[in-house]
Design a protein around this motif. Structure first.
Motif, short mmCIF file in Angstrom:
data_model
loop_
_atom_site.label_atom_id
_atom_site.label_comp_id
_atom_site.label_asym_id
_atom_site.label_seq_id
_atom_site.Cartn_x
_atom_site.Cartn_y
_atom_site.Cartn_z
N LYS A 1 -5.08 -8.33 -4.43
CA LYS A 1 -5.58 -6.91 -4.52
C LYS A 1 -3.98 -6.38 -5.97
O LYS A 1 -4.52 -5.10 -6.62
CB LYS A 1 -5.22 -5.65 -3.57
N TYR B 1 1.30 -1.06 0.01
CA TYR B 1 -0.02 0.50 0.23
C TYR B 1 0.55 1.34 0.02
O TYR B 1 1.09 1.17 1.09
CB TYR B 1 -0.92 0.00 1.11
N PRO C 1 -1.96 -17.41 7.16
CA PRO C 1 -2.62 -17.01 8.77
C PRO C 1 -2.65 -15.63 8.38
O PRO C 1 -2.29 -14.99 7.37
CB PRO C 1 -1.38 -16.86 9.91
N ASN C 2 -3.83 -15.03 9.62
CA ASN C 2 -3.86 -13.76 9.10
C ASN C 2 -2.67 -13.06 9.66
O ASN C 2 -2.11 -13.02 9.86
CB ASN C 2 -4.64 -13.54 10.73
N GLY C 3 -3.14 -11.62 7.80
CA GLY C 3 -2.20 -10.54 7.69
C GLY C 3 -1.05 -11.51 7.25
O GLY C 3 0.31 -10.06 6.81
N CYS C 4 -0.89 -12.06 6.50
CA CYS C 4 1.13 -12.61 5.36
C CYS C 4 0.75 -11.91 4.23
O CYS C 4 1.11 -12.67 3.99
CB CYS C 4 0.63 -13.92 6.04
N GLY C 5 -0.75 -11.45 3.92
CA GLY C 5 -0.88 -11.12 2.85
C GLY C 5 -0.92 -11.38 2.13
O GLY C 5 -1.18 -11.04 0.62
N LYS C 6 -1.98 -12.19 1.88
CA LYS C 6 -3.00 -13.29 1.01
C LYS C 6 -4.18 -11.61 0.33
O LYS C 6 -4.30 -12.27 -1.06
CB LYS C 6 -3.57 -14.59 1.61
N SER C 7 -4.90 -11.45 0.92
CA SER C 7 -5.70 -10.10 0.26
C SER C 7 -4.79 -9.57 -0.46
O SER C 7 -5.38 -8.68 -1.62
CB SER C 7 -6.19 -9.91 1.38
N THR C 8 -4.20 -9.16 0.40
CA THR C 8 -3.24 -7.99 -0.46
C THR C 8 -2.46 -8.34 -1.83
O THR C 8 -2.38 -7.67 -2.72
CB THR C 8 -1.57 -7.41 0.58
N ILE D 1 4.39 -5.05 1.70
CA ILE D 1 3.64 -6.13 2.80
C ILE D 1 4.53 -7.38 1.95
O ILE D 1 4.25 -8.58 2.02
CB ILE D 1 2.35 -5.44 1.96
N GLN E 1 -12.60 -10.11 -0.22
CA GLN E 1 -13.63 -10.22 1.18
C GLN E 1 -14.18 -9.70 1.68
O GLN E 1 -15.67 -10.42 2.21
CB GLN E 1 -12.40 -10.55 2.00
N1 LIG Z 1 -5.19 -0.67 3.21
C1 LIG Z 1 -4.06 -0.87 4.05
N2 LIG Z 1 -3.23 -0.15 3.96
C2 LIG Z 1 -1.98 -0.32 4.35
N3 LIG Z 1 -1.56 -1.60 5.21
C3 LIG Z 1 -2.75 -2.32 5.15
C4 LIG Z 1 -4.56 -2.42 3.85
N4 LIG Z 1 -4.76 -3.45 4.29
C5 LIG Z 1 -4.19 -4.97 4.50
N5 LIG Z 1 -2.83 -3.63 5.29
C6 LIG Z 1 -1.77 -4.95 6.12
O1 LIG Z 1 -1.63 -5.96 5.24
C7 LIG Z 1 -0.97 -6.67 6.10
C8 LIG Z 1 -1.45 -7.79 5.14
O2 LIG Z 1 -2.92 -8.38 5.36
P1 LIG Z 1 -3.62 -9.33 3.96
O3 LIG Z 1 -3.27 -8.51 3.28
O4 LIG Z 1 -5.24 -8.44 4.43
O5 LIG Z 1 -4.08 -10.33 5.41
P2 LIG Z 1 -4.27 -11.12 4.71
O6 LIG Z 1 -5.58 -11.88 3.81
O7 LIG Z 1 -3.41 -12.52 4.25
O8 LIG Z 1 -5.22 -10.85 6.31
C9 LIG Z 1 -1.86 -6.64 7.32
O9 LIG Z 1 -0.87 -5.99 8.40
C10 LIG Z 1 -2.62 -5.21 7.58
O10 LIG Z 1 -2.48 -4.42 8.15
#
Ligand SMILES: Nc1ncnc2c1ncn2[C@@H]1O[C@H](COP(=O)(O)OP(=O)(O)O)[C@@H](O)[C@H]1O
Ligand SMILES: [Mg+2]
Length: 238
Positions: free
Chosen positions: A48, A14, A38-45, A19, A86
């Motif tokens: 995106k 971002y 695990p949660n927060g490991c960057g899957k959604s990112t 990430i 998501q």
């Molecule tokens: N819009 C954003 N801006 C800055 N950091 C973000 C944003 N969205 C998610 N993050 C951070 O990016 C990291 C990975 O998040 P995410 O990809 O959502 O993880 P996952 O889907 O694996 O649970 C997390 O530390 C989260 O806090």
């Protein structure tokens, strides 16, 4: 084998917040590939960045051999890539039909009717709800609508972010079966899932992410059946 998506050394996040720290991943034609971790490991990112909704910093993404690194979503949709986020993946204040129509805004009306019919065939639960507001749907029905909406653009590669999160076991099973049917129909699928056991049982291959990197990849069945991998990464064999 025909590679649909090839990601090499992907870094991003971002803006200046990084990430993803160098992801390599491929999806072949007709494959069903699951990402877990695990949660927060960057899957959604990761999804995106692939879909042009987060910052692509470095690395190469090719789609059917064309370099699409950093492309905008609308151009990717025209190439046949669709993405189901998501959260916030339907418009609650619009009806089910209007949500589907929004997914096909670029189609001519006859094609749009055909595509909506096809969505109803795949998700018969939606048909009686066509005129209801999306806000009135159950969690499972909402996910069905979100997937149907993505399918209206007639994609060949579908990116799905946790479509079974917070659903009852019946809906989890059903949605994964629907996704498997899409794959059988020729759509390549890249799925992010929390439900490791169920999703890997339907997938061809899996990738395990941690800390914005791939820590393990392999055939879904070998990940599922290796007690060490399961215990260490997924809590599968406890
Ligand atoms: N819009 C954003 N801006 C800055 N950091 C973000 C944003 N969205 C998610 N993050 C951070 O990016 C990291 C990975 O998040 P995410 O990809 O959502 O993880 P996952 O889907 O694996 O649970 C997390 O530390 C989260 O806090
Ligand atoms: Mg996520």
């Amino acid at each position: 084998m025909n590679t649909v998506l090839e990601v090499t050394g992907l870094e991003g996040g971002y803006g200046s917040v990084q990430i993803l720290n160098g992801i390599d991943l491929t999806v072949n034609k007709g494959e069903f590939v699951t990402i877990i971790g695990p949660n927060g490991c960057g899957k959604s990112t990761f999804l995106k960045v692939l879909f042009g909704l987060a910052t692509h910093k470095q690395g190469i993404v090719t789609h059917n051999g064309t370099d699409v690194s950093g492309w905008r979503s609308d151009r990717l949709v025209k190439r046949g890539i669709a993405y189901v986020p998501q959260v916030d993946n339907v418009f609650p204040s619009l009806s089910v039909r209007e949500n589907l129509q929004m997914g096909g805004i670029q189609l001519r009306s006859r094609k749009l009717v055909e595509c909506i019919d096809r969505a109803c065939n795949m998700f018969p639960d939606l048909e009686p709800r066509m005129n209801d507001l999306a806000a009135s749907l159950s969690g499972g029905e909402r996910q069905m609508l979100a997937i149907s909406r993505a399918l209206i653009s007639d994609p060949t590669l579908l990116l799905l972010d946790e479509p079974t999160a917070a659903l009852s076991p019946r809906y989890q099973q059903q949605i994964l079966e629907n996704i498997d049917e899409l794959r059988s129909g020729g759509i390549s699928v890249l799925l992010v899932e929390q439900n490791a056991r169920l999703s890997l049982s339907k997938s061809d291959r899996g990738y395990i992410f941690a800390g914005g990197k791939v820590v393990l990849t392999g055939d879904a069945s070998s990940i599922l059946n290796d007690p060490k991998i399961g215990e260490y990464f997924l809590g599968l064999h406890q």
